[in-house]
Design a protein around this motif. Structure first.
Motif, PDB file in Angstrom:
ATOM      1  N   ARG A   1       0.824  -1.213   0.000  1.00  9.43           N
ATOM      2  CA  ARG A   1       0.000   0.000   0.000  1.00  9.43           C
ATOM      3  C   ARG A   1       0.857   1.261   0.000  1.00  9.43           C
ATOM      4  O   ARG A   1       0.530   2.249  -0.680  1.00  9.43           O
ATOM      5  CB  ARG A   1      -0.940  -0.001   1.204  1.00  9.43           C
ATOM      6  CG  ARG A   1      -2.071  -1.024   1.093  1.00  9.43           C
ATOM      7  CD  ARG A   1      -3.057  -0.879   2.228  1.00  9.43           C
ATOM      8  NE  ARG A   1      -2.480  -1.324   3.492  1.00  9.43           N
ATOM      9  CZ  ARG A   1      -2.648  -0.691   4.641  1.00  9.43           C
ATOM     10  NH1 ARG A   1      -3.346   0.446   4.692  1.00  9.43           N
ATOM     11  NH2 ARG A   1      -2.111  -1.168   5.748  1.00  9.43           N
ATOM     12  N   ALA A   2       1.947   1.230   0.758  1.00  8.44           N
ATOM     13  CA  ALA A   2       2.833   2.392   0.789  1.00  8.44           C
ATOM     14  C   ALA A   2       3.442   2.645  -0.583  1.00  8.44           C
ATOM     15  O   ALA A   2       3.522   3.788  -1.048  1.00  8.44           O
ATOM     16  CB  ALA A   2       3.937   2.178   1.826  1.00  8.44           C
ATOM     17  N   ASN A   3       3.860   1.585  -1.245  1.00 12.61           N
ATOM     18  CA  ASN A   3       4.411   1.729  -2.593  1.00 12.61           C
ATOM     19  C   ASN A   3       3.364   2.270  -3.559  1.00 12.61           C
ATOM     20  O   ASN A   3       3.659   3.122  -4.407  1.00 12.61           O
ATOM     21  CB  ASN A   3       4.928   0.384  -3.089  1.00 12.61           C
ATOM     22  CG  ASN A   3       5.512   0.469  -4.487  1.00 12.61           C
ATOM     23  OD1 ASN A   3       6.581   1.036  -4.690  1.00 12.61           O
ATOM     24  ND2 ASN A   3       4.815  -0.096  -5.473  1.00 12.61           N
ATOM     25  N   GLY A   4       2.127   1.786  -3.426  1.00 13.34           N
ATOM     26  CA  GLY A   4       1.050   2.258  -4.294  1.00 13.34           C
ATOM     27  C   GLY A   4       0.774   3.743  -4.138  1.00 13.34           C
ATOM     28  O   GLY A   4       0.269   4.384  -5.061  1.00 13.34           O
ATOM     29  N   SER A   5       1.100   4.279  -2.955  1.00 14.43           N
ATOM     30  CA  SER A   5       0.906   5.710  -2.697  1.00 14.43           C
ATOM     31  C   SER A   5       2.159   6.524  -2.994  1.00 14.43           C
ATOM     32  O   SER A   5       2.196   7.725  -2.718  1.00 14.43           O
ATOM     33  CB  SER A   5       0.497   5.925  -1.234  1.00 14.43           C
ATOM     34  OG  SER A   5      -0.728   5.281  -0.956  1.00 14.43           O
ATOM     35  N   GLY A   6       3.187   5.858  -3.521  1.00 14.21           N
ATOM     36  CA  GLY A   6       4.409   6.562  -3.894  1.00 14.21           C
ATOM     37  C   GLY A   6       5.314   6.915  -2.735  1.00 14.21           C
ATOM     38  O   GLY A   6       6.183   7.785  -2.859  1.00 14.21           O
ATOM     39  N   LYS A   7       5.154   6.242  -1.596  1.00 13.27           N
ATOM     40  CA  LYS A   7       6.006   6.525  -0.444  1.00 13.27           C
ATOM     41  C   LYS A   7       7.426   6.003  -0.689  1.00 13.27           C
ATOM     42  O   LYS A   7       7.626   5.055  -1.444  1.00 13.27           O
ATOM     43  CB  LYS A   7       5.446   5.863   0.814  1.00 13.27           C
ATOM     44  CG  LYS A   7       3.984   6.189   1.092  1.00 13.27           C
ATOM     45  CD  LYS A   7       3.743   7.670   1.319  1.00 13.27           C
ATOM     46  CE  LYS A   7       2.283   7.933   1.646  1.00 13.27           C
ATOM     47  NZ  LYS A   7       2.020   9.386   1.877  1.00 13.27           N
ATOM     48  N   ILE A   8       8.385   6.609  -0.031  1.00 14.71           N
ATOM     49  CA  ILE A   8       9.754   6.107  -0.084  1.00 14.71           C
ATOM     50  C   ILE A   8       9.843   4.883   0.815  1.00 14.71           C
ATOM     51  O   ILE A   8       9.381   4.894   1.962  1.00 14.71           O
ATOM     52  CB  ILE A   8      10.755   7.178   0.368  1.00 14.71           C
ATOM     53  CG1 ILE A   8      10.729   8.367  -0.594  1.00 14.71           C
ATOM     54  CG2 ILE A   8      12.165   6.596   0.459  1.00 14.71           C
ATOM     55  CD1 ILE A   8      11.579   9.533  -0.148  1.00 14.71           C
ATOM     56  N   LEU A   9      10.447   3.827   0.300  1.00 17.82           N
ATOM     57  CA  LEU A   9      10.633   2.587   1.049  1.00 17.82           C
ATOM     58  C   LEU A   9      12.122   2.371   1.258  1.00 17.82           C
ATOM     59  O   LEU A   9      12.885   2.258   0.284  1.00 17.82           O
ATOM     60  CB  LEU A   9      10.025   1.413   0.288  1.00 17.82           C
ATOM     61  CG  LEU A   9       8.532   1.527  -0.023  1.00 17.82           C
ATOM     62  CD1 LEU A   9       8.086   0.376  -0.922  1.00 17.82           C
ATOM     63  CD2 LEU A   9       7.712   1.547   1.260  1.00 17.82           C
ATOM     64  N   GLY A  10      12.549   2.340   2.509  1.00 20.21           N
ATOM     65  CA  GLY A  10      13.957   2.161   2.820  1.00 20.21           C
ATOM     66  C   GLY A  10      14.184   0.932   3.663  1.00 20.21           C
ATOM     67  O   GLY A  10      13.283   0.450   4.354  1.00 20.21           O
ATOM     68  N   SER A  11      15.395   0.411   3.600  1.00 22.60           N
ATOM     69  CA  SER A  11      15.763  -0.720   4.450  1.00 22.60           C
ATOM     70  C   SER A  11      17.266  -0.775   4.580  1.00 22.60           C
ATOM     71  O   SER A  11      17.996  -0.164   3.800  1.00 22.60           O
ATOM     72  CB  SER A  11      15.235  -2.044   3.870  1.00 22.60           C
ATOM     73  OG  SER A  11      15.959  -2.413   2.705  1.00 22.60           O
ATOM     74  N   VAL A  12      17.710  -1.529   5.562  1.00 17.15           N
ATOM     75  CA  VAL A  12      19.127  -1.797   5.711  1.00 17.15           C
ATOM     76  C   VAL A  12      19.284  -3.227   6.217  1.00 17.15           C
ATOM     77  O   VAL A  12      18.484  -3.712   7.011  1.00 17.15           O
ATOM     78  CB  VAL A  12      19.802  -0.777   6.665  1.00 17.15           C
ATOM     79  CG1 VAL A  12      19.348  -0.962   8.095  1.00 17.15           C
ATOM     80  CG2 VAL A  12      21.312  -0.820   6.566  1.00 17.15           C
ATOM     81  N   CYS A  13      20.290  -3.937   5.670  1.00 16.51           N
ATOM     82  CA  CYS A  13      20.659  -5.275   6.099  1.00 16.51           C
ATOM     83  C   CYS A  13      19.477  -6.241   5.958  1.00 16.51           C
ATOM     84  O   CYS A  13      18.880  -6.345   4.893  1.00 16.51           O
ATOM     85  CB  CYS A  13      21.190  -5.208   7.528  1.00 16.51           C
ATOM     86  SG  CYS A  13      22.261  -6.602   7.992  1.00 16.51           S
ATOM     87  N   HIS A  14      19.110  -6.967   7.024  1.00 16.41           N
ATOM     88  CA  HIS A  14      17.991  -7.909   6.977  1.00 16.41           C
ATOM     89  C   HIS A  14      16.648  -7.205   6.793  1.00 16.41           C
ATOM     90  O   HIS A  14      15.642  -7.858   6.514  1.00 16.41           O
ATOM     91  CB  HIS A  14      17.951  -8.737   8.268  1.00 16.41           C
ATOM     92  CG  HIS A  14      18.900  -9.896   8.290  1.00 16.41           C
ATOM     93  ND1 HIS A  14      20.244  -9.740   8.539  1.00 16.41           N
ATOM     94  CD2 HIS A  14      18.708 -11.222   8.091  1.00 16.41           C
ATOM     95  CE1 HIS A  14      20.844 -10.931   8.512  1.00 16.41           C
ATOM     96  NE2 HIS A  14      19.936 -11.849   8.238  1.00 16.41           N
ATOM     97  N   GLY A  15      16.626  -5.891   6.945  1.00 15.07           N
ATOM     98  CA  GLY A  15      15.384  -5.153   6.736  1.00 15.07           C
ATOM     99  C   GLY A  15      14.849  -5.299   5.330  1.00 15.07           C
ATOM    100  O   GLY A  15      13.638  -5.156   5.093  1.00 15.07           O
ATOM    101  N   ALA A  16      15.738  -5.621   4.365  1.00 13.90           N
ATOM    102  CA  ALA A  16      15.304  -5.809   2.980  1.00 13.90           C
ATOM    103  C   ALA A  16      14.316  -6.966   2.857  1.00 13.90           C
ATOM    104  O   ALA A  16      13.559  -7.042   1.873  1.00 13.90           O
ATOM    105  CB  ALA A  16      16.508  -6.058   2.085  1.00 13.90           C
ATOM    106  N   LEU A  17      14.293  -7.869   3.838  1.00 20.64           N
ATOM    107  CA  LEU A  17      13.339  -8.970   3.805  1.00 20.64           C
ATOM    108  C   LEU A  17      11.899  -8.461   3.874  1.00 20.64           C
ATOM    109  O   LEU A  17      10.974  -9.158   3.460  1.00 20.64           O
ATOM    110  CB  LEU A  17      13.609  -9.944   4.950  1.00 20.64           C
ATOM    111  CG  LEU A  17      14.900 -10.763   4.821  1.00 20.64           C
ATOM    112  CD1 LEU A  17      15.210 -11.487   6.124  1.00 20.64           C
ATOM    113  CD2 LEU A  17      14.791 -11.751   3.669  1.00 20.64           C
TER     114      LEU A  17
END
Length: 277
Positions: free
Chosen positions: A165-181
């Motif tokens: 849903r966040a991606n559908g609204s154009g939000k920035i999606l960030g992660s680091v390390c295992h967060g990419a899961l």
């Protein structure tokens, strides 16, 4: 007996030298290497930092959780830019901390700042469950790592729905390390896996084997590749001292515990070029 006294004094001096200088030596080697994030004024913008709820490292039943700097560094990067920052986890409640990550010699300055920050610690102890999060309330959704994340980020249908849903609204999606899961089960606008055909990074299989945690159920490099991502990384003499950040549209991802500074910087940089959403 004099030689015993001199030996004891020498051992004390050596121990003190190790205590005071080992963190600096590790930084020179690449662990939490100094990185200056430029100043940004993003007052009024909001970020959500998501962590694992899993606290046991099976099958040996050791403690695990979120790795300190992987959420404290972006947390304060966002705070320093004037943003409001909330914390969430898969189940809500107190976020477990990976042993050692908040202790000498690994704890970084932002870890120490967080532990002394009553407001931040209150958010950590009372994180929101992802089921109660509305992605439209935030400009960026950031997912931290730690070995606990191998047990619940990719497996959570609720997190996958939130990220979708966040991606559908154009939000920035960030992660680091295992967060990419937290990205691998989400869907893109076309209904296919979000990371398919997109440049992303996360902790390497090599680093996982270096730490001896191949027993964990999900490995970011492996899962990202399986999901069709264009996986990128950097290697060092030991991968725990490497770092890398990728930017692909609204996906901004960091390789490991050393990558939080640049990843947060690039998120702020991208936000600064966008209008309020």
């Amino acid at each position: 007996m004099a030689w015993i006294a001199f030996t004891l004094v020498g051992l004390i001096i050596l121990a003190m030298a190790v205590y005071f200088f080992l963190p600096s030596v590790l930084r020179v080697m690449g662990l939490h290497r100094h990185y200056t994030i430029p100043e940004f004024d993003l007052t009024g913008r909001r970020a959500l930092v998501i962590c694992t709820s899993h606290s046991r490292l099976d099958p040996k039943n050791r403690d695990t959780g979120a790795f300190g700097s992987e959420f404290t560094v972006p947390y304060y990067a966002f705070i320093n830019a004037g943003m409001d920052v909330d914390m969430a986890s898969i189940k809500g409640g107190e976020i477990p901390i990976q042993p050692g990550s908040w202790s000498w010699p690994l704890a970084c300055d932002d870890d120490k700042r967080f532990m002394a920050d009553a407001n931040a610690m209150e958010k950590l102890r009372n994180s929101r469950p992802v089921t109660e999060v509305n992605p439209d309330d935030y400009d960026v959704i950031f997912m931290a790592g730690g070995w606990g994340a191998a047990y619940d980020l990719a497996q959570s249908e609720e997190l996958a729905d939130l990220v979708t849903r966040a991606n559908g609204s154009g939000k920035i999606l960030g992660s680091v390390c295992h967060g990419a899961l937290g990205l691998v089960s989400a869907k893109g606008l076309d209904g296919k896996l979000l990371v398919k055909g997109r440049r992303v990074t996360g902790v390497t299989d090599n680093q996982i084997h270096t730490f001896g945690i191949a027993v964990t159920p999900r490995h970011p490099e492996e899962e990202l590749r399986k999901a069709g991502a264009i996986y990128e990384c950097q290697h060092a003499w030991l991968d725990p001292f490497a770092t890398h950040t990728t930017i692909d549209g609204n996906l901004i991802t960091g390789q490991n515990q050393n990558s939080g500074y640049e990843t947060a910087h690039r998120i702020l940089e991208k936000m600064a070029t966008q209008g309020n959403r």
